[in-house]
Design an enzyme around this catalytic site. Structure first.
Site, short mmCIF file in Angstrom:
data_model
loop_
_atom_site.label_atom_id
_atom_site.label_comp_id
_atom_site.label_asym_id
_atom_site.label_seq_id
_atom_site.Cartn_x
_atom_site.Cartn_y
_atom_site.Cartn_z
N PRO A 92 -7.97 -3.56 -19.92
CA PRO A 92 -8.28 -3.47 -18.50
C PRO A 92 -9.42 -2.50 -18.18
O PRO A 92 -10.05 -2.61 -17.12
CB PRO A 92 -6.96 -2.99 -17.87
CG PRO A 92 -5.91 -3.38 -18.84
CD PRO A 92 -6.54 -3.28 -20.19
N GLU A 119 2.21 -0.67 -24.14
CA GLU A 119 1.53 0.27 -23.26
C GLU A 119 0.04 0.38 -23.56
O GLU A 119 -0.75 0.74 -22.70
CB GLU A 119 2.19 1.66 -23.39
CG GLU A 119 1.66 2.71 -22.44
CD GLU A 119 1.94 2.39 -20.98
OE1 GLU A 119 1.21 2.91 -20.11
OE2 GLU A 119 2.87 1.60 -20.70
N ARG A 156 -18.34 -23.24 -23.26
CA ARG A 156 -19.06 -24.23 -22.45
C ARG A 156 -20.57 -24.12 -22.67
O ARG A 156 -21.31 -25.08 -22.43
CB ARG A 156 -18.74 -24.05 -20.97
CG ARG A 156 -17.27 -24.25 -20.65
CD ARG A 156 -16.94 -24.02 -19.19
NE ARG A 156 -17.34 -25.16 -18.38
CZ ARG A 156 -18.41 -25.21 -17.63
NH1 ARG A 156 -19.23 -24.18 -17.58
NH2 ARG A 156 -18.70 -26.29 -16.94
N ASP A 171 -23.71 -24.40 -12.94
CA ASP A 171 -22.45 -23.91 -12.42
C ASP A 171 -22.65 -22.76 -11.44
O ASP A 171 -23.67 -22.06 -11.46
CB ASP A 171 -21.57 -23.40 -13.57
CG ASP A 171 -21.05 -24.53 -14.43
OD1 ASP A 171 -21.03 -25.67 -13.95
OD2 ASP A 171 -20.67 -24.25 -15.58
#
Length: 252
Positions: A92, A119, A156, A171
């Site tokens: 994160p 954790e 992609r 896109d």
């Protein structure tokens, strides 16, 4: 491209990575995905891959040894055919993943994703990685879902995967803007008609309409993107016209 994934839950990847475009890319030889259960590399008789942090604290940390040994095995398997490539730790606190990052990763011939749980990681695991990546400012139960999203967005851009390389380039976000509206048959569906310009056959007018509608959608839905988008002079003029449509008193 070869993609390796280190995960405690390899079965999570079977359905997602074996279907649709990613599955076809593997069937057609454009992509080779391997998922390694790094629990297989533990030296603990109970196959533990985690332990309590030194100094105390809540939760458990992934140990360095199983991941180091799993990475060594991946390198041994791939060293004769692929570069070591990029090793991406799902975290994160990492770099925010976006379309530019996906295109950047697609230039590699080998990617390895390390999916965490519990954790966090023993800090020494970071010595193995070249990248730390995050989907956004939230925490998932594990890195698998985030890795799948990154893989799907990245492959992609690999030549041959979509068949037409102009597809990913058009896109949303590829040029810093949202994609323009698109339509298909019928031209009139329950009174909702396709804009006449799209059926006119005038390619210059269609190009201009798409450019303006892309700017309009971005201005209305994601104006923050316009702060960093690299606009041509033609686009800048269109954008100013759109702002005046929204607010005739807006400064030019």
């Amino acid at each position: 491209m070869r993609i390796d994934v280190l995960s405690l839950f390899p079965d999570m990847f079977k359905a997602t990575m074996g279907e649709s475009i990613v599955g076809k890319a593997q069937d057609n030889g454009f992509l080779d995905i391997h998922v390694t259960d790094f629990r297989d590399y533990t030296t603990d008789k109970h196959n533990h891959v985690d332990d309590a942090p030194f100094g105390g604290g809540a939760g458990m940390l992934l140990q360095a040894q199983p991941i180091f040994d799993a990475m060594a095995a991946v390198h041994e398997q791939t060293k004769d055919q692929y570069s070591r490539g990029r090793v991406i730790l799902m975290d994160p606190a990492g770099r925010r993943f976006d379309q530019d990052y996906a295109q950047e990763l697609s230039q590699e011939d080998h990617l390895t994703f390390i999916c965490g749980h519990y954790e966090g990681y023993d800090e020494r695991i970071r010595h193995l990685v070249t990248d730390e990546a995050s989907l956004g400012d939230y925490v998932l139960t594990g890195g698998e879902l985030a890795a799948m999203v990154m893989i799907d967005a990245t492959v992609r851009f690999v030549p041959g995967v979509l068949g037409n390389m102009s597809s990913p380039m058009g896109d949303s976000f590829s040029n810093g803007l949202l994609e323009y509206p698109q339509y298909t048959r019928p031209a009139d569906f329950r009174g909702m008609k396709v804009p006449e310009v799209l059926t006119s056959g005038n390619h210059q007018k269609i190009r201009e309409w798409r450019m303006k509608e892309s700017l309009r959608r971005t201005l209305e839905r994601r104006p923050d993107l316009l702060k960093t988008a690299k606009l041509s002079r033609e686009q800048e003029i269109m954008l100013q016209d759109l702002k005046l449509e929204q607010d005739p008193n807006a400064p030019e």
